[in-house]
Structures are given as C-alpha cells and as structure tokens.
Design a protein around this motif. Structure first.
Motif, short mmCIF file in Angstrom:
data_model
loop_
_atom_site.label_atom_id
_atom_site.label_comp_id
_atom_site.label_asym_id
_atom_site.label_seq_id
_atom_site.Cartn_x
_atom_site.Cartn_y
_atom_site.Cartn_z
N VAL A 80 54.95 23.01 66.09
CA VAL A 80 56.22 23.37 66.70
C VAL A 80 56.66 22.17 67.52
O VAL A 80 56.15 21.94 68.61
CB VAL A 80 56.09 24.63 67.58
CG1 VAL A 80 57.44 24.99 68.18
CG2 VAL A 80 55.52 25.79 66.78
N LEU A 95 57.84 27.99 70.99
CA LEU A 95 59.23 27.53 71.05
C LEU A 95 59.81 27.74 72.45
O LEU A 95 60.48 26.86 73.00
CB LEU A 95 60.08 28.28 70.03
CG LEU A 95 59.99 27.84 68.57
CD1 LEU A 95 60.67 28.85 67.67
CD2 LEU A 95 60.65 26.47 68.40
N LEU A 132 66.54 28.13 68.69
CA LEU A 132 65.51 27.11 68.92
C LEU A 132 64.85 26.67 67.63
O LEU A 132 64.46 25.51 67.47
CB LEU A 132 64.46 27.65 69.90
CG LEU A 132 64.92 27.87 71.35
CD1 LEU A 132 63.78 28.44 72.19
CD2 LEU A 132 65.41 26.56 71.95
N GLN A 133 64.71 27.60 66.68
CA GLN A 133 64.11 27.24 65.39
C GLN A 133 64.97 26.23 64.65
O GLN A 133 64.46 25.43 63.85
CB GLN A 133 63.92 28.49 64.54
CG GLN A 133 62.75 29.36 65.02
CD GLN A 133 62.65 30.67 64.26
OE1 GLN A 133 63.65 31.18 63.76
NE2 GLN A 133 61.46 31.24 64.20
N THR A 187 59.78 23.33 63.00
CA THR A 187 58.56 24.12 62.92
C THR A 187 58.00 24.05 61.50
O THR A 187 58.73 24.29 60.54
CB THR A 187 58.82 25.60 63.29
OG1 THR A 187 59.33 25.66 64.63
CG2 THR A 187 57.55 26.42 63.21
#
Length: 630
Positions: A48, A97, A612-613, A618
């Motif tokens: 991450v 995250l 956030l992804q 990731t």
C-alpha cells in the motif's frame, strides 16, 4: 515506557468511531509494529504505497479472525470459496490506507493521548475498573506484541480516528427523514388469526394420465437429471501413506519425551496477589501471613486492610511474570510466598490450591505418537508418491496399474453428479474431501476415457482420475418418472385446494364473520397476536408470516388477509392499529437517528477508502494470500 509518560489527558474524538470503524490490534491480532515490514521469509501479501503488509502479519490477523468468528475448524477449501482471507486483507488494506493518509495530513498522537487510550481500554482493566498491568502484559504476550510495538499501534489508531473523525464529523440524519422512518417502523398492529394446516385439506382425487402428462409437459425442467460421470481414481493421501511407514522405537521414545508436557496435564495453581508500596511492607506482611493457616488467610488479609487480587488458576508456563511464577511454584504446599519484586513492584502471593499434574505412560500414548509420527512423515512423501504415479502412467501403464505400482489401489465411482450426489440424489460417502476433486472430474475438457493431470486437494492429498463414462444431463421421458410426477401433482393440487380454502376464510373474516365459529367448522386453531411489527414479529417471540404482516399493514381494522408459513396457511383479521407514539418507547426514535448517523458515517468512510485507493497505489499478491489456506 508507559510509566514514563506524563499524567493522562483526554483522547481527542471518537473512541466510538475507533471502535466502530477501525480494526483494533486485539480484534485482528496484529504483530508488533517493529516488524510490520516483510516477514521473516521476505513474503509480502500486499503493498500500500510504500508500506508492506507481511505474510506473518496477515497470517496472525487471519487466524485471529477465524478464532473470533468460531471458524477454527472450517475446511480450507470452504474458506477459500467464501473468500475469507481476501476479506481480512481488504480490511487490513483499508486500515493501512487510512494510516498513510493520516501521515500525509501530519496527524499523530501525543504520549499522553496514547497512555490514556491504553489505560482506559476495558481489555486492560481489572474488576475495579482500573488499569491492570497483568492483563496488559498477558494481552501483549498472547498477541506477540512488545510494549513499544503496542504504543506505536495505538498511536496509529488514534491518528486514524482523527482522520475518520474529521471525515464523519457532523454527519446526522435529517429530522424529517427520522420522523418518517419512526412513524413507519414504529407503528404496531394486532390481529386474530386461524392456522389451517395444508395436510388437513382433503386429498384430491387421483389424476389420470392425461392430467399427469399435461403437468409433466408444463414442468419438465423440475424433473431434469444432472450430468453423471463414472470415474476411476488413485488418491495419494497422507493417511494412506502413513499406514505403510514404520516408526522405530527410538523415535517413539524421543517424541514421547519431547511432547510429555503436551501429552500430559501440567500442574495448576490457584493464585492470589497483594501489592505493596515498599519492600519493607511486603516483607512484614509475608512474615505475618506465613503463620496463618491457609483456610484463615482471606480473613486475616481483610483484617490487615490489604487488597487481595484474585488472579485465577495457572500452570507455571502460563504466568507471564517470571518473578510471580518463581515465587508461587517454589512452594511445596498451598500458602504464602516470600516477598518478591515483580512487574508491579513489591508483592506477596498466595497459593490457594494446587492441582497436581499428570504424565501419561509411554504405553498409554504409544499408538497416538506412532500415528502422529507416521502422518508427519507421510505429508513429506505425498509429492514423491505423486511423481512416481505420474512416471508410471507416462510409461504406458493404465491408471490401475500405475496405482498398484506405488502400493495404492485405484477406486471406482459408478456415477456421481457435480455436487457429489448419486443417481438417486443422495450424497455419496467416501469421496475425496474438498471441492477440487469434483471440479477437476467435471472439467469441460475431460471427456470419456480421458485421464486428468496429477492434482492436489485442499488437504494436501494428490490424485489422478480417469473419466470412464458420461451420462449427459437430460429430462427423462414421462413413463420413467410417472410416479414422481404423480407425487408432485398431488402435492401441488393439495396446496392449491388449501389456498382456495384460505381465500374463502379470509373473505368470511373480512365480512365480520365469527372467528370461533369459522375455526370450529374448519378444524382450525384460533390465536391472537398483539402489537406485531411490519416483519410479523411481536414481543415474547410470537410472530406471523412476514408477507401476511405486510398485507395487514396495508388494510383497515376489520379487514383480513392470508399467508403461508411452513406447511400451513395463516388467515388473519386486523383488530387494532397502534401509532408509533403509543407503541414504542422514546429510545426507538433515538436508535433510528443513531443508526442513520452511523450508516452515513460508514458511507463517508467507505467513500474515503475508494478515493484513497485511486490516489495510493495498492498491489496484492494472490499466490502469497493463498498460502494462508494451507
């Protein structure tokens, strides 16, 4: 470290959000923060951003998840089908995250905030509601944590709660929405009802072949037979190989000596403890109490004004404090220890009772040890047996001959479907465990006469199989299933007759018919249900079918409807409507408001995770994730 922190201060916001939205270290069993990089063997489950989630950390979290959900004994293939490991990893990834974003926003926690958070966690509090260091150290030991590692975990949790608290601050449901939901779900209704068992309706007259043929033609798919396959297979299981392995007496003796503590029952001691401010006080109390009979100790301790802490029953290995273990297990009989300095300062311990340990003789556990040693070695030999089977088949042997060459007899299955059922629809016994076997047996590219590749099952066995014959899925002709069609027709006809009767009774009730008279003439039971909700549930466990309840919530008082429940029809007449204000207590509306607020908060947090992804890269490694099932 905790002792060096300053006096406590209030935590910032959201212990509620921390508990609600963040996976605490005790919930998932995270390893020490000092080791959150790659695991010992360098495997990484996910990356991450610039942070790694190690296999070791992931494995501990997964095992703790299974324990908390009471899934310890779940079959590995079932766990894989349910995607359990990926769900655990998804939560760990989201947590990471949020941590990364908290770092980007320079969110952190002071030593005082961390200290307060740890000392106020119920997990670490004793019966007096105060911080209990023994509980704290025991939790660290059970979760493989160091104290500095624990402090860093909590520091990150607080930072995450600050981030999530800022995102969800002010999320509250509109009053108008709360009011509508409150009045809708808070309303309660009452009814009187009859229960008409379907079996109580007269059986219909037997149908002729014309009626059965028409019924069959209309519902042919109900009688479809699945594809069946006959097969021959050689299964190389550790259990099968274990029976061929000789275990020497020396190995049995060595294993017995190494496992004696595991095979036997260790000595247990029931322990209490008294804490003192100084060495002098502890020694003085020890000398005084040493002269008191064991059965009078508690009264004497109370008389001296000392606080006795009941610790419970422990084996020596189960006590996380070395000084306490040494003091209590050095006594030859129940009584008072000498004063000693342990993790909590100067103390005196009391051994209340001693339960002697037991050690089985070698003869008592010989068979168990022999089986275990043979099975351990068999696991290592499965692959070698598999290679030999593969080589023998490649040299031109039949599957039966190849199996015989390695000492394992081939087995046959005359007919089985993809769900493991025989031609009559009942599950077959003694199929290889797990789903892989049938999945490979019913692979589209495996035709009659074909032999599949050497495969590995979920339980680390190996197999090769040959499809001997295939019976395609088909709808049987009417003559071959006439009895089955007749049984289905009779069941359906009785159901329709019962439903018609229920419709008639509902009409009679809705026209103000006498419920007792109607029930008596139809061999039906009369009951009442008070203040049921829209799902049909009332206080005390009483309920009516939810579909019927939904119908009744759309009717006026005195009107009737019917619904089916299990093997009976329920016919009900509405007798009373109670509005929410009179039906539910004041907490009902607050609970709705709180639930909506939590739902909105969860949505906001979920949206943050999605955002956030997109910003923080990731990467997951499926081949490493899959190892957790093994």
């Amino acid at each position: 470290m905790l002792q060096k922190m300053r006096a406590s201060t209030g935590s910032w916001i959201a212990k509620a959000i921390l508990g609600l939205l963040v996976l605490s270290f005790l919930g998932w069993g995270v390893s020490s923060y000092e080791g959150l990089g790659n695991s010992a063997n360098g495997d990484t489950v996910a990356k991450v951003g610039d942070r790694d989630i190690s296999f070791q950390e992931f494995y501990i979290a997964y095992q703790r998840f299974l324990q908390t959900q009471r899934l310890d004994s779940i079959d590995s293939d079932v766990a894989r089908q349910l995607n359990l490991a990926n769900n655990v990893l998804q939560n760990m990834t989201l947590r990471t995250l949020y941590e990364a974003e908290a770092d980007r926003k320079d969110l952190t926690a002071s030593d005082d905030m961390v200290r307060t958070e740890i000392q106020t966690r119920p997990t670490f509090q004793g019966s007096d509601g105060k911080f209990d260091r023994l509980r704290f150290e025991t939790a660290l030991q059970q979760n493989g944590l160091t104290e500095p590692g624990m402090v860093e975990l909590v520091r990150h949790e607080i930072a995450r709660s600050q981030l999530l608290g800022a995102v969800t601050a002010g999320s509250a449901a509109p009053e108008a929405l709360v009011d509508r939901i409150y009045h809708f779900f808070g309303e309660r209704r009452s009814a009187e009802y009859l229960t008409l068992p379907i079996a109580s309706v007269d059986a219909p007259s037997e149908p002729d072949d014309t009626a059965l043929q028409a019924f069959y033609d209309e519902r042919k798919e109900d009688f479809r037979r699945p594809e069946l396959r006959g097969m021959t297979y050689v299964l190389i299981s550790p259990e099968a190989i274990a029976g061929t392995i000789d275990v020497s007496e020396d190995d049995i003796q060595a294993s017995y000596e190494a496992r004696l503590g595991e095979l036997g029952q260790p000595e247990q001691r029931d322990i209490s403890q008294i804490l003192f401010n100084s060495e002098e006080d502890a020694k003085a109390a020890s000398e005084t109490l040493a002269a008191v009979p064991v059965e009078e100790l508690k009264d004497k301790i109370a008389e001296m004004g000392l606080q006795l802490i009941e610790l419970g029953q422990f084996s020596r290995q189960g006590i996380p404090n070395d000084a306490l273990a040494e003091a209590t297990f050095s006594l030859e009989a129940p009584g008072v220890t000498s004063a000693f300095e342990g993790a909590f300062g100067w103390s005196v311990a009391i051994v209340n009772t001693i339960q002697e340990g037991s050690e089985p003789t070698l003869d008592e556990v010989r068979d168990q040890i022999t089986r275990d040693l043979a099975l351990d070695r068999a696991y290592d030999e499965v692959f070698d047996y598999g290679k030999k089977l593969e080589d023998a088949f490649a040299q031109g042997m039949t599957l039966e001959e190849a199996g015989a060459s390695i000492g394992i007899e081939a087995k046959k299955i005359d007919a089985v479907d993809a769900q493991g059922r025989g031609p009559d629809g009942t599950p077959l016994a003694d199929l290889p465990a797990g789903l892989t076997f049938l999945q490979k047996a019913f692979a589209d590219d495996l035709k009659a006469g074909d032999v599949g590749f050497l495969e590995t099952t979920e339980s680390n066995a190996m197999f090769m199989l040959r499809v001997d014959n295939i019976t395609p899925a088909a709808i049987p002709d009417f003559p071959s299933v006439r009895d089955e069609v007749k049984a289905a027709w009779m069941k359906d006809a009785r159901y329709q007759a019962a439903e018609l009767r229920a419709q008639t009774l509902a009409a009679q009730l809705g026209e103000a018919g006498d419920v007792a008279m109607i029930a008596a003439s139809n061999n039906a039971e009369v009951n009442t249900i008070e203040n049921f909700a829209r799902n049909g549930q009332a206080a005390g466990g009483a309920r009516i079918p939810d579909a019927l309840a939904s119908e009744l919530f759309g009717l006026d008082t005195g009107k009737a409807a019917y619904g089916v429940q299990d093997d009976a029809f329920v016919i009900a007449r509405l007798t009373k409507i109670t509005p929410a204000e009179a039906a539910v207590d004041g907490d009902f509306r607050k609970n709705i408001s709180d639930a909506l607020a939590v739902g909105m908060s969860n949505d906001l947090v979920e949206q943050l995770g999605v955002a956030l992804q997109k910003e923080i890269e990731t990467t997951t490694y499926p081949e490493v994730i899959d190892r957790v099932y093994r």
